[in-house]
Scaffold this active site. Structure first.
Site, PDB file in Angstrom:
ATOM      1  N   THR A 222       0.888  -1.208  -0.041  1.00  0.00           N
ATOM      2  CA  THR A 222       0.028   0.089   0.100  1.00  0.00           C
ATOM      3  C   THR A 222       1.036   1.288  -0.159  1.00  0.00           C
ATOM      4  OG1 THR A 222      -1.975   0.962   0.988  1.00  0.00           O
ATOM      5  CG2 THR A 222      -0.231   0.076   2.464  1.00  0.00           C
ATOM      6  N   ASN A 223       0.382   2.280   0.362  1.00  0.00           N
ATOM      7  CA  ASN A 223       1.168   3.496   0.417  1.00  0.00           C
ATOM      8  C   ASN A 223       0.583   4.460   1.718  1.00  0.00           C
ATOM      9  OD1 ASN A 223      -1.150   5.261  -0.749  1.00  0.00           O
ATOM     10  ND2 ASN A 223      -0.924   3.944  -2.417  1.00  0.00           N
TER      11      ASN A 223
END
Ligand code: C5P
Length: 416
Positions: A222-223
């Site tokens: 993810t980020n």
């Protein structure tokens, strides 16, 4: 009574409720009750298949009117023009649930049942609430049929995301009766088209937040996106009278008032949800979509072996670029570009590659910009070559500034 919302907002109104043969037909009983309690006269029209899901006796009893099904009933009283009379009688015709079959028939002018014949004869506004299996809903044939209905001036209330009768989870659920009821009240009050400002009554689709791509049952890629910028845009657009659909990746943020939210996890899911709403007048891609996903998701937790671990990743769909390839005349697409180097040149390249109208450039390395709940400092690049640096501001103010610029595309003076 002091309340600003009338207790019986449909007093004296005449409604046709078309019910077709899908599992969600049971929700028609709740709709009839809501309409009746709000003061409306309700005439129910069922397709023959709808009677397999809910009985005419139930809907006839709740509506206090005989339910009509066949255009040539066996016990006809000689008045075969009833569909024409009903089409003139009604203030609004709502079809809920509308199956793929009925959507197709209405799109092509079939009139084989009382429901479809009355729709063809009706002079009143129509509200179509499709409900069906996810894949049927996303099929290009259904999308084209819904688009056709819109071109006739019908309102289409897009299906909700959730559990479907097939056991699948996705788009295709009939919106809750309360939401349909609210839309009917709004349509009759003439609110949807007349809200003030250039975004009033427009359909605005916004993506927000990160996506998550599973590696195994416990880990994902993810980020750092929090969703703040996209949620602020959704809230601001709703305040300006737009009908807002917010497709949100995993985030803890609350849904802004008046916004329809569709929760997704992966880039693929976000792509499907966006495709389901691609009729929007304005699309703002504020989500930080993962560019890659693991090529294969391990069904069990990947064990550590002490050796080096190599991950193979595959590209995910570019959601905005897909919309850009199919952009309709008049549709406005806005993207975000998060660039650490050579920002303006990269942003301009993206604007062109994705066929966008605006791109909002920000630099995650700059203090007070990029990811996080606080402020942002952005540069707006327009298709016509204009570049505007905005000062550092809270994300809500950035959202207002972006909408001020983008809304000019919908102003009567500039729309072309
Ligand atoms: O290509 P890049 O990821 O930098 O482009 C950013 C813009 O494109 C953002 O508006 C983002 O929401 C959108 N995007 C997308 N689908 C992807 C990647 C980015 O819609 N797979």
């Amino acid at each position: 009574m002091a309340a600003s919302v009338p207790a019986r907002p449909l007093e004296g109104r005449r409604l046709l409720l078309g019910v077709t043969g899908g599992i969600a037909a049971y929700k028609a009983a709740l709709l009839v009750r809501l309409f009746k309690k709000a003061g409306a006269e309700v005439q129910v029209l069922m397709t023959p298949d709808a009677t397999r899901f809910i009985t005419p006796l139930t809907l006839g009893t709740l509506s206090e009117r005989e339910v009509l099904i066949e255009i040539f009933p066996e016990n006809a009283d000689g008045s075969w023009t009833k569909h024409v009379e009903l089409g003139l009688w009604a203030d609004l015709f709502v079809v809920a649930p509308a199956t793929a079959q009925t959507v197709a028939k209405l799109a092509h002018g079939f009139c084989d049942t009382m429901l479809t014949a009355t729709a063809l004869a009706a002079r009143c506004p129509l509200l179509i609430c499709p409900a069906m299996d996810h894949d049927m809903y996303l099929h290009p044939a259904t999308r084209a049929n819904l688009e056709r209905l819109r071109s006739y001036g019908y309102e289409v209330m897009e299906a909700a995301h959730g559990e479907l009768a097939s056991g699948l989870v996705g788009e295709g659920r009939l919106p809750e009766p309360e939401a349909i009821f609210d839309r009917v009240v709004a349509m009759l009050a003439g609110e949807t088209k007349t809200a003030a400002g250039p975004l009033g009554g427009r359909h605005v689709l916004i993506t927000a937040g990160p996506t998550r791509e599973a590696l195994d049952p416990v880990r994902y890629l993810t980020n750092h996106s929090t969703g703040t910028m996209g949620f602020a845009l959704a809230e601001a657009a709703a305040r300006r009278g737009a009908r807002v659909t917010l497709v949100a990746g995993p985030t803890a943020l609350p849904t802004p008032p008046g916004v329809t939210r569709v929760d997704v996890v992966t880039a693929e899911e976000m792509h499907a949800a966006v495709q389901a709403h691609r009729d929007a007048d304005l699309v703002i891609g504020a989500a930080a979509v993962s560019d890659f996903a693991p090529e294969a998701v391990s069904p069990s937790k990947i064990k550590k072996t002490g050796d080096e671990m190599v991950l193979r990743l595959r590209p995910t769909p570019d959601i905005l670029a897909a919309l850009g390839r199919e952009k309709r005349p008049g549709q406005v697409l806005v993207g975000f570009a998060l660039e650490t180097d050579d920002g303006p040149a990269n942003a301009r390249r993206k604007l062109e590659a994705k066929n966008l109208d605006w791109i909002v450039l920000n630099d995650p390395k700059e203090p007070g910009a990029g990811f996080g709940p606080g402020t942002n400092r952005v540069t707006l690049l327009a298709r016509d070559g204009t570049v505007e640096d905005l000062p550092r501001m809270p994300k809500r103010a950035v959202a207002e500034a972006i909408l001020d610029r983008v809304a000019t595309a919908f102003s009567p003076s500039t729309a072309g």
